[in-house]
Design an enzyme around this catalytic site. Structure first.
Site, PDB file in Angstrom:
ATOM      1  N   GLU A 122       1.936 -11.527   5.816  1.00 61.69           N
ATOM      2  CA  GLU A 122       0.938 -10.845   6.628  1.00 61.69           C
ATOM      3  C   GLU A 122       1.418 -11.006   8.073  1.00 61.69           C
ATOM      4  O   GLU A 122       1.369 -12.096   8.640  1.00 61.69           O
ATOM      5  CB  GLU A 122      -0.436 -11.497   6.457  1.00 61.69           C
ATOM      6  N   GLU A 140      -2.118   0.182   8.025  1.00 60.64           N
ATOM      7  CA  GLU A 140      -1.229  -0.851   7.493  1.00 60.64           C
ATOM      8  C   GLU A 140      -0.103  -0.213   6.688  1.00 60.64           C
ATOM      9  O   GLU A 140       1.049  -0.671   6.743  1.00 60.64           O
ATOM     10  CB  GLU A 140      -2.034  -1.820   6.626  1.00 60.64           C
ATOM     11  N   HIS A 179       0.834  -1.209   0.000  1.00 62.36           N
ATOM     12  CA  HIS A 179       0.000   0.000   0.000  1.00 62.36           C
ATOM     13  C   HIS A 179       0.872   1.264   0.000  1.00 62.36           C
ATOM     14  O   HIS A 179       2.064   1.197  -0.307  1.00 62.36           O
ATOM     15  CB  HIS A 179      -0.987  -0.042   1.163  1.00 62.36           C
ATOM     16  N   HIS A 187       2.972  -6.813   4.647  1.00 62.72           N
ATOM     17  CA  HIS A 187       1.562  -6.485   4.883  1.00 62.72           C
ATOM     18  C   HIS A 187       1.177  -6.823   6.316  1.00 62.72           C
ATOM     19  O   HIS A 187       1.907  -7.509   7.039  1.00 62.72           O
ATOM     20  CB  HIS A 187       0.652  -7.293   3.930  1.00 62.72           C
TER      21      HIS A 187
HETATM   22 ZN    ZN Z   1      -2.008  -5.395   2.694  1.00 57.45          ZN
END
Ligand code: ZN
Length: 323
Positions: free
Chosen positions: A287, A150, A113, A205
């Site tokens: 993640e 995030e 992102h 992430h």
């Molecule tokens: Zn993400």
């Protein structure tokens, strides 16, 4: 994480293609992780999650199907574990892969992102071709319930990783460093790693699943051959990278493999992520935890924990590059 669209893959038999010296290396890694797991199971649950059999966990096994995507709640299939390494482990003291030089090695870090994506929705919603289909250029990512995004998390961990890896002699490149207003799009994120001739790429992430879903998982590219996407040459090497990263992350952070994805392995395989589909070099996503769970969020918002996360991911990369 980032990319919308669940990917339900059919169950597959174990198909781990380890060979030669890699087998030895991973054989050394997996029992270590399992020892930590068993110790953890003995001393008790810190997360209150349903327990899986230790034997169900191995970084040498394929992930279970049923990955849904970033920012979306997944059904709590509770097949996981709250596995964690024994409490109080010293990350730096137990670091195994800090020896040797990575001179000549190129690592691309992809901070998921972009903090500016929230202000550029029309740009990030444009469709890009990911080989198998079209998909949004990028997404905003998720945030903790208190508003820690995030995108901030991924940049922070990525920068900490850069420090670690440059000390090892690696050449480190970013897909973005908070130095552009939005994006890049997922296809460009892949292209940056490809053009750099990266020896390893890791996309950072944190997830946005429902409360109670906890733990980390590493996402590996599935075998895709469609349009501009052909992951077949990188599936095996990416799995190797992902296993190293998962093992080191568990060991250094003490965090558990996801209790809601991957069946307790900490690994998942997906074919719907443009950043993986379009990669021609070994690449995985991680993640690091679930931002929507208060216990995971307490870790993700801790700078000390993020340092451990960066160290764990980096040590996995170093281990992979040392082969
Ligand atoms: Zn993400």
């Amino acid at each position: 994480m980032s990319y919308v669209g669940p990917d339900f893959e059919p169950p597959r038999p174990p198909r781990h293609p380890l060979r030669g010296p890699l087998t030895v290396a991973v054989a050394a890694l997996v029992p270590g992780a399992l020892v930590g797991w068993l110790v953890w199971q003995t001393v008790g649950d810190s997360g209150g999650d349903a327990q899986a059999s230790p034997s169900s966990s191995s970084w040498g096994r394929p992930a279970t199907p049923g990955a849904s995507d970033d920012g979306k709640e997944r059904p709590g299939n509770s097949g996981g574990t709250g596995a964690s390494e024994k409490p109080g482990g010293s990350p730096s003291a137990s670091a195994p892969a800090a020896s040797g030089s990575l001179k000549g090695k190129v690592v691309v870090i992809d901070p998921g992102h972009n903090p500016g994506n929230f202000q550029h929705t029309s740009e990030i919603n444009q469709q890009v071709n990911i080989g198998t289909n079209s998909k949004e250029c990028d997404t905003t990512g998720t945030a903790t319930n208190d508003g820690y995004t995030e995108a901030k998390f991924t940049l922070d961990v990525a920068r900490r990783m850069r420090t670690v890896l440059e000390k090892e002699g690696a050449t480190v490149k970013f897909t973005q460093d908070g130095d552009r207003p939005w994006g890049p799009c997922v296809d460009e994120r892949a292209e940056i790693g490809n053009k750099a001739g990266a020896d390893a790429v890791v996309s950072i992430h944190a997830d946005g699943a429902g409360a109670g879903n906890r733990g980390f998982h590493v996402i590996l590219p599935g075998s895709v051959h469609s349009g501009a996407a052909d992951t077949r040459p990188i599936v095996a090497s990416s799995r190797e990278l992902g296993e190293r990263v998962a093992g080191s992350f568990l060991r250094v952070t003490g965090s558990a493999p996801s209790n809601y994805i991957g069946g307790g392995t900490g690994l998942d395989v997906r074919k719907d992520l443009g950043g993986l589909n379009l990669s021609t070099v070994p690449k995985v996503f991680i993640e690091c935890g679930n931002m929507r769970d208060s216990k995971d969020a307490a870790q993700l918002t801790s700078s000390a924990w993020r340092q451990k996360a960066a160290q764990g991911i980096s040590e996995g990369i170093v281990s992979f590059l040392h082969g």
